[in-house]
Scaffold this motif. Structure first.
Motif, PDB file in Angstrom:
ATOM      1  N   ASP A  89      -0.711   2.025   2.228  1.00  0.00           N
ATOM      2  CA  ASP A  89       0.039   2.549   3.361  1.00  0.00           C
ATOM      3  C   ASP A  89       1.531   2.494   3.065  1.00  0.00           C
ATOM      4  N   SER A  90       2.246   3.580   3.380  1.00  0.00           N
ATOM      5  CA  SER A  90       3.684   3.610   3.127  1.00  0.00           C
ATOM      6  C   SER A  90       4.448   2.787   4.154  1.00  0.00           C
ATOM      7  N   ASN A  91       3.897   2.597   5.355  1.00  0.00           N
ATOM      8  CA  ASN A  91       4.561   1.835   6.402  1.00  0.00           C
ATOM      9  C   ASN A  91       4.258   0.353   6.206  1.00  0.00           C
ATOM     10  N   CYS A  92       4.997  -0.268   5.313  1.00  0.00           N
ATOM     11  CA  CYS A  92       4.677  -1.620   4.853  1.00  0.00           C
ATOM     12  C   CYS A  92       5.541  -2.634   5.592  1.00  0.00           C
ATOM     13  N   GLN A  93       4.913  -3.495   6.406  1.00  0.00           N
ATOM     14  CA  GLN A  93       5.630  -4.517   7.159  1.00  0.00           C
ATOM     15  C   GLN A  93       5.248  -5.934   6.732  1.00  0.00           C
ATOM     16  N   GLU A  94       4.120  -6.098   6.058  1.00  0.00           N
ATOM     17  CA  GLU A  94       3.700  -7.426   5.643  1.00  0.00           C
ATOM     18  C   GLU A  94       4.516  -7.899   4.447  1.00  0.00           C
TER      19      GLU A  94
ATOM     20  N   LYS B  74       2.727  -2.165  -3.059  1.00  0.00           N
ATOM     21  CA  LYS B  74       3.926  -2.996  -3.104  1.00  0.00           C
ATOM     22  C   LYS B  74       3.518  -4.453  -3.231  1.00  0.00           C
ATOM     23  N   GLY B  75       4.418  -5.253  -3.813  1.00  0.00           N
ATOM     24  CA  GLY B  75       4.147  -6.676  -3.902  1.00  0.00           C
ATOM     25  C   GLY B  75       5.023  -7.364  -4.914  1.00  0.00           C
ATOM     26  N   CYS B  76       4.676  -8.617  -5.212  1.00  0.00           N
ATOM     27  CA  CYS B  76       5.381  -9.397  -6.228  1.00  0.00           C
ATOM     28  C   CYS B  76       4.911  -8.980  -7.616  1.00  0.00           C
ATOM     29  N   ASP B  77       5.785  -9.126  -8.599  1.00  0.00           N
ATOM     30  CA  ASP B  77       5.421  -8.759  -9.961  1.00  0.00           C
ATOM     31  C   ASP B  77       6.158  -9.657 -10.931  1.00  0.00           C
TER      32      ASP B  77
ATOM     33  N   ASN C 255      12.101  -4.384  -1.902  1.00  0.00           N
ATOM     34  CA  ASN C 255      11.216  -3.223  -2.067  1.00  0.00           C
ATOM     35  C   ASN C 255      10.793  -2.655  -0.716  1.00  0.00           C
ATOM     36  N   GLU C 256      11.766  -2.517   0.156  1.00  0.00           N
ATOM     37  CA  GLU C 256      11.485  -2.050   1.515  1.00  0.00           C
ATOM     38  C   GLU C 256      11.242  -0.546   1.568  1.00  0.00           C
ATOM     39  N   GLY C 257      12.018   0.219   0.812  1.00  0.00           N
ATOM     40  CA  GLY C 257      11.943   1.673   0.897  1.00  0.00           C
ATOM     41  C   GLY C 257      10.712   2.238   0.204  1.00  0.00           C
ATOM     42  N   THR C 258      10.543   3.544   0.339  1.00  0.00           N
ATOM     43  CA  THR C 258       9.445   4.245  -0.318  1.00  0.00           C
ATOM     44  C   THR C 258       9.997   5.328  -1.226  1.00  0.00           C
ATOM     45  N   LEU C 259       9.365   5.503  -2.357  1.00  0.00           N
ATOM     46  CA  LEU C 259       9.739   6.543  -3.303  1.00  0.00           C
ATOM     47  C   LEU C 259       9.050   7.836  -2.894  1.00  0.00           C
ATOM     48  N   ASP C 260       9.773   8.938  -2.945  1.00  0.00           N
ATOM     49  CA  ASP C 260       9.229  10.210  -2.479  1.00  0.00           C
ATOM     50  C   ASP C 260       9.336  11.244  -3.588  1.00  0.00           C
ATOM     51  N   VAL C 261       8.203  11.644  -4.137  1.00  0.00           N
ATOM     52  CA  VAL C 261       8.193  12.629  -5.206  1.00  0.00           C
ATOM     53  C   VAL C 261       8.527  14.022  -4.696  1.00  0.00           C
TER      54      VAL C 261
END
Length: 341
Positions: free
Chosen positions: A31-36, A66-69, A100-106
């Motif tokens: 999901d692009s709407n990531c709040q967790e 999204k997450g830790c890496d 990493n709050e934002g989303t990449l948009d192709v």
């Protein structure tokens, strides 16, 4: 005086708390709407955002992760044909709290593509097409003029990647790709090539079934940990191929299992100068070295890379950090004792 003491006590405590708590990243799957959010492990020093966008004639669909890496992974983007679809894969990393709050948009790149005249035309395929080795390869136009033509081969025994990702040709932006990036041992083979003129990625060799020419170098080979996979009894020898003219050994923490991991094998000089050991082996807290000479990658003992006898940089860094921590504690103790007297 009390205000000054309170300031320094707060300052030292904040430094120690920051060291203990670690990084926090947004985390979601699909999901692009990531709040967790999630708290990263000590060896996870980056936040990541990965977006896969699939374009067909009738629709555009995107998948978000999204997450830790683990640290060291560069930003990258790849696009390629897969059947009647165009697949865009973009990955970005950052190293600050919840960055990493934002989303990449192709879609931005796709919208701009119609206005650009200098983008390359590259051969494109994936292993799912089963045509990467055919005489007739499809071509695609790159979305951005700064993209190169790319050719990526990645396979392991046992398989770590989906079958359709073993060979990808297309367009992309990859770091350290001016020269062929390569690593192999008895378990893995990776070869990444970039070029900057239309149609230049036309190599059709099947590296899984036809090896590159041997280059005369022999290195130690293993993957695993000090007891399983890279124990003294498990380490073998491998004859190096093609541009992989140096011996590599690395140790770190596996980004998924959290266990200590070791890898040894043959690498190209460009691979040694890059972060692709972290990318493909998913290793954090990485300690890595390359060397030139027969079976020279023998410094890792019991899963730990011992420092070079000619270089004490790692030891000095540890000593400096220890002294700094001791200094902070001594200063804090002094202030506390002064305030109570």
């Amino acid at each position: 005086m009390r205000d000054v003491e309170f300031f320094w006590i707060s300052f030292f405590l904040s430094l120690m708390v920051t060291h203990v708590i670690g990084l926090q990243c947004y985390a979601c799957n699909g999901d692009s709407n990531c709040q967790e959010t999630e708290d990263c492990e000590e060896y996870q020093e980056q936040c990541s955002t990965t977006v896969m966008t699939i374009l067909t004639r009738s629709k555009i669909s995107s998948y978000f992760l999204k997450g830790c890496d683990v640290s060291g992974k560069p930003n990258s983007s790849i696009s390629h044909l897969s059947g009647n679809q165009v697949v865009f894969l973009t990955e970005e990393h950052c190293g600050t709290e919840l960055c990493n709050e934002g989303t990449l948009d192709v879609l931005d790149a796709l919208t701009a593509r119609g206005r650009q005249r200098s983008a390359l035309h590259c051969y494109s395929c994936s292993s799912s097409d089963k045509n990467c080795f055919n005489a007739s390869l499809a071509q695609m136009r790159c979305a951005r003029p700064e993209e190169d033509c790319i050719d990526i081969t990645a396979f392991t025994v046992p398989e770590e990647f989906p079958t359709d990702e073993q060979r990808i040709k297309g367009c992309g932006l990859l770091s350290h790709c001016q020269e062929p990036l390569g690593f192999h041992n008895q378990n893995s083979f990776y070869l990444i090539k970039c070029c900057n003129f239309s149609g230049c990625n036309d190599d059709r060799q099947d590296y899984k079934n036809t090896s590159l020419p041997l280059n005369g170098v022999t290195c130690h080979s293993c993957e695993g940990n000090a007891t399983h996979g890279c124990s003294p009894d498990d380490i073998t020898k491998v004859q190096c191929q093609g541009p992989m003219t140096q011996c590599l050994e690395a140790s770190g923490i596996h980004g998924i299992s959290g266990q200590s991991s070791v890898v040894k094998g043959c690498a190209s000089p460009s691979w040694c100068d890059s972060s692709y050991t972290s990318v493909y082996k998913n290793l954090g807290a990485l300690h890595s070295r390359c060397c030139t000479g027969e079976l020279c990658n023998s410094w890792i003992i019991n899963g730990t890379l011992r420092p070079s006898p000619r270089s004490r940089a790692s030891d000095n860094t540890t000593v400096q950090r220890t002294l700094l921590s001791m200094g902070l504690l001594l200063s804090l103790t002094f202030l506390l004792s002064s305030g109570s007297s």
